[in-house]
Design an enzyme around this catalytic site. Structure first.
Site, PDB file in Angstrom:
ATOM      1  N   GLU A 404       0.864  -1.218  -0.185  1.00 30.23           N
ATOM      2  CA  GLU A 404      -0.092   0.051   0.065  1.00 30.23           C
ATOM      3  C   GLU A 404       0.973   1.244   0.047  1.00 30.23           C
ATOM      4  O   GLU A 404       0.544   2.288  -0.462  1.00 30.23           O
ATOM      5  CB  GLU A 404      -0.994  -0.203   1.129  1.00 30.23           C
ATOM      6  CG  GLU A 404      -1.847  -1.262   1.224  1.00 30.23           C
ATOM      7  CD  GLU A 404      -2.807  -1.289  -0.033  1.00 30.23           C
ATOM      8  OE1 GLU A 404      -2.811  -0.382  -0.721  1.00 30.23           O
ATOM      9  OE2 GLU A 404      -3.406  -2.434  -0.220  1.00 30.23           O
ATOM     10  N   HIS A 407       1.600   2.010  -3.546  1.00 33.33           N
ATOM     11  CA  HIS A 407       0.699   2.988  -4.138  1.00 33.33           C
ATOM     12  C   HIS A 407       0.669   4.462  -3.515  1.00 33.33           C
ATOM     13  O   HIS A 407       0.397   5.198  -4.635  1.00 33.33           O
ATOM     14  CB  HIS A 407      -0.663   2.188  -3.842  1.00 33.33           C
ATOM     15  CG  HIS A 407      -1.315   0.956  -4.577  1.00 33.33           C
ATOM     16  ND1 HIS A 407      -1.153   0.944  -5.922  1.00 33.33           N
ATOM     17  CD2 HIS A 407      -1.268  -0.269  -4.040  1.00 33.33           C
ATOM     18  CE1 HIS A 407      -1.586  -0.317  -6.337  1.00 33.33           C
ATOM     19  NE2 HIS A 407      -1.590  -1.163  -5.225  1.00 33.33           N
TER      20      HIS A 407
END
Length: 618
Positions: A404, A407
């Site tokens: 994450e 991202h």
């Protein structure tokens, strides 16, 4: 324009230890970073609502560059406010799913977003109705220079745009196109009741996805087999319905592609991502050429487990000592330290932003009552990223943070560099930034392994990651191609035909050491992605692209490869994904990145063989 208001990337994580209040606060979001007060929220809401009627003033005037530029500027101002409003409402609710105030804010924003969508619905149809000459003139005009790539995409889209009347008809039919998926979801989720099973410790549990995964990883083979057979036999009740809905979905895909002057549903899907067909065909053929490596891995499983043939229920049980997994725990402070060390090949600036993620409360890390149980990264162009986790200290949990954060950094670098209309990422490239971090962290952990058992555990994890993301997703893609080809050529899809095709692919991919159980034939009906045609191949291409980029960065002492990678993270949606990756140093129209990843998989299989022999487990 095509900018999404928010992106939810979900990975289910459960379980959590107890933590001190101070630590919890440190690892909780501060939503005041978006709006310091409800009054600020209301101010943006009212400003966006007041601006909506002004959009209509430009309808019918888009043949002039000055008008288009003014419309785009107004549209961006509204969209950016809506993006922040939507982000705030969603995050507030995800922190407490029973928060009525948050639910009211979310509903309020969704109503405004629907009005915005209606007000902007004229933009692309009107631009697409203009002549090619006018579109070319707009693209070259000075006021629209920042939108050159947007107009390039638009002109490509125009080739597949129909008359106004035909477009209106397709728009009216579009809700029907999603009916097969809706019916499937009702049958496979709403109406389907998972069967129950008795566990080895005497408990009776429903075979939910979570419990089924645990069962397949259980050391008791008879229990794994019982869980597998019970689960797959229960699919008989929805098998024919699922075949009918998948057939209807594929027919709709092919019909829609033909109406838009594409030669196939595959061509239409690839065109939507600006990806040449060569990328897809290379993927299938290259993986097929390397199936012996997967066969070798299945043969290794057979020997390590001491079985005559490997069945579906033998493919997920770890080959490492169960005790090692229990010892591999990473408190979040340790995870932070490891991430900062493991991601160092990405450079000082990247690491500085990783530290900011922890220091500035970008993470909401721990489970709490009523908190959303998934995990994702999201954010707005005018905010920092927000990462939701349900951290349990496991290896998977730490890798999820790495994923994450990948991202998140993609958004940080893009938003710092690109204008708003290029601030998103193509699905084809979005998973590159996240999986690159996973490669780096697994490389770091394997180098730190203190015992053969730890190394074996990590090798098992890495092999399963590649098998699941590359080999399995390519098998799914080959299945998709076969059913689309059959329907396009006038054939039908029955449950029996789909089962036979699925079993053939299972046997081909897994090789002679694998036993394709008859129950496994209905595995196709467990894949909802088949209703989003030719989506799953992107998991495989992203993994290959990120592996290649990481390999280059680790080998390059000049740091040029890292510089190219950071430029890739900064590029957003400013060009087509293939060109963006080529600039970064990876050509996905070539089989080379796939060849390199598949060779790495083979080397891991051989390394695992040696470790198991050393431990006399073979």
């Amino acid at each position: 324009m095509k900018k999404q208001l928010y992106v939810w990337l979900m990975i289910v994580l459960l379980l959590a230890p107890s933590h001190a209040l101070a630590a919890k606060t440190k690892y909780q979001w501060n939503l005041a970073d978006i709006y310091a007060s409800e009054a600020d929220f209301e101010r943006d809401y009212q400003a966006a609502a007041d601006a909506l009627p002004k959009l209509s003033h430009y309808e019918g005037t888009l043949q002039r560059a000055a008008n288009v530029a003014k419309l785009f500027a107004l549209n961006e101002r509204i969209a950016r406010k809506l993006e922040k409003l939507s982000l705030y409402a969603h995050l507030k609710q995800d922190l407490n799913m029973e928060d009525e105030t948050a639910a009211q804010l979310k509903a309020k924003v969704e109503t405004l977003a629907a009005k915005y969508a209606a007000k902007t619905a004229f933009i692309e149809p009107e631009l697409l109705s203009l002549s090619e000459q006018t579109l070319a003139k707009l693209q070259k005009s000075k006021p629209l220079q920042p939108y050159r790539y947007y107009f390039q995409e638009l002109r490509e889209q125009k080739k597949h745009t129909l008359s106004k009347r035909e477009e209106q008809l397709l728009a009216k039919l579009s809700p029907i196109m999603s009916d097969p998926e809706n019916i499937y979801n009702h049958a496979a989720r709403s109406d389907y009741e998972p069967p129950s099973i008795r566990t080895p410790d005497g408990k009776t549990v429903p075979l939910t996805d979570e419990n089924y995964t645990k069962a397949l990883e259980h050391p008791d083979r008879s229990y794994r087999k019982r869980a597998f057979q019970t689960r797959f036999q229960s699919y008989e009740t929805i098998e024919n319905t699922s075949a009918a809905t998948l057939y209807a979905s594929v027919k709709a895909d092919e019909l829609h592609a033909k109406a838009r002057k594409y030669r196939s549903g595959l061509e239409a899907a690839l065109s939507a991502d600006d990806v040449p067909k060569q990328v897809f065909t290379n993927l299938i053929s290259t993986v097929n050429d390397h199936l012996p490596s997967l066969h070798r891995y299945v043969e290794l499983r057979k020997k390590a487990l001491g079985v005559d043939r490997v069945h579906s229920y033998d493919m997920y049980v770890p080959l490492s000592d169960e005790a090692v997994a229990k010892k591999m725990k990473f408190p979040i402070e340790t995870a932070q330290t490891f991430l900062i060390e493991g991601l160092k090949p990405l450079g000082d600036d990247y690491i500085k932003h990783v530290q900011l993620a922890f220091e500035q409360r970008w993470l909401d890390a721990y489970p709490r009552p009523k908190k959303y149980t998934g995990g994702y990264n999201t954010g707005a162009y005018d905010t920092h990223p927000f990462i939701l986790l349900n951290y349990d200290g496991s290896l998977n949990a730490m890798l999820t943070i790495a994923h994450e954060i990948g991202h998140a950094m993609n958004s940080v670098y893009t938003n710092k560099t690109q204008p708003y209309h290029y601030s998103g990422q193509s699905i084809f490239t979005a998973e590159v930034a996240s999986t690159a971090n996973e490669w780096l962290m697994m490389d770091y952990l394997m180098k730190r392994a203190k015992t053969d058992e730890e190394k074996l555990y990590l090798l098992n994890q890495q092999l399963e990651q590649i098998r699941g993301t590359l080999y399995t997703q390519v098998m799914y893609s080959e299945f998709e191609q076969a059913i689309h080809d059959k329907v396009r050529q006038g054939g039908s899809l029955t449950a029996g035909e789909l089962n036979a095709l699925w079993l053939r692919l299972l046997k081909k991919y897994h090789g002679p050491a694998y036993a394709a159980d008859p129950e496994a034939a209905s595995g196709w009906l467990r894949i909802p992605h088949f209703y989003d045609a030719f989506y799953v191949y992107k998991y495989a291409t992203s993994l290959a692209a990120s592996f290649e980029l990481v390999k280059q960065m680790k080998a390059d002492k000049t740091k040029e490869a890292t510089k190219r990678y950071l430029q890739f993270l900064s590029a957003g949606a400013s060009d087509d994904p293939i060109r963006l990756l080529q600039k970064a140093g990876v050509d996905m129209t070539s089989p080379e990145p796939l060849e390199n990843l598949l060779s790495y998989f083979d080397s891991l299989v051989r390394e695992m063989e040696q470790l198991l022999k050393k431990q006399r487990k073979l």
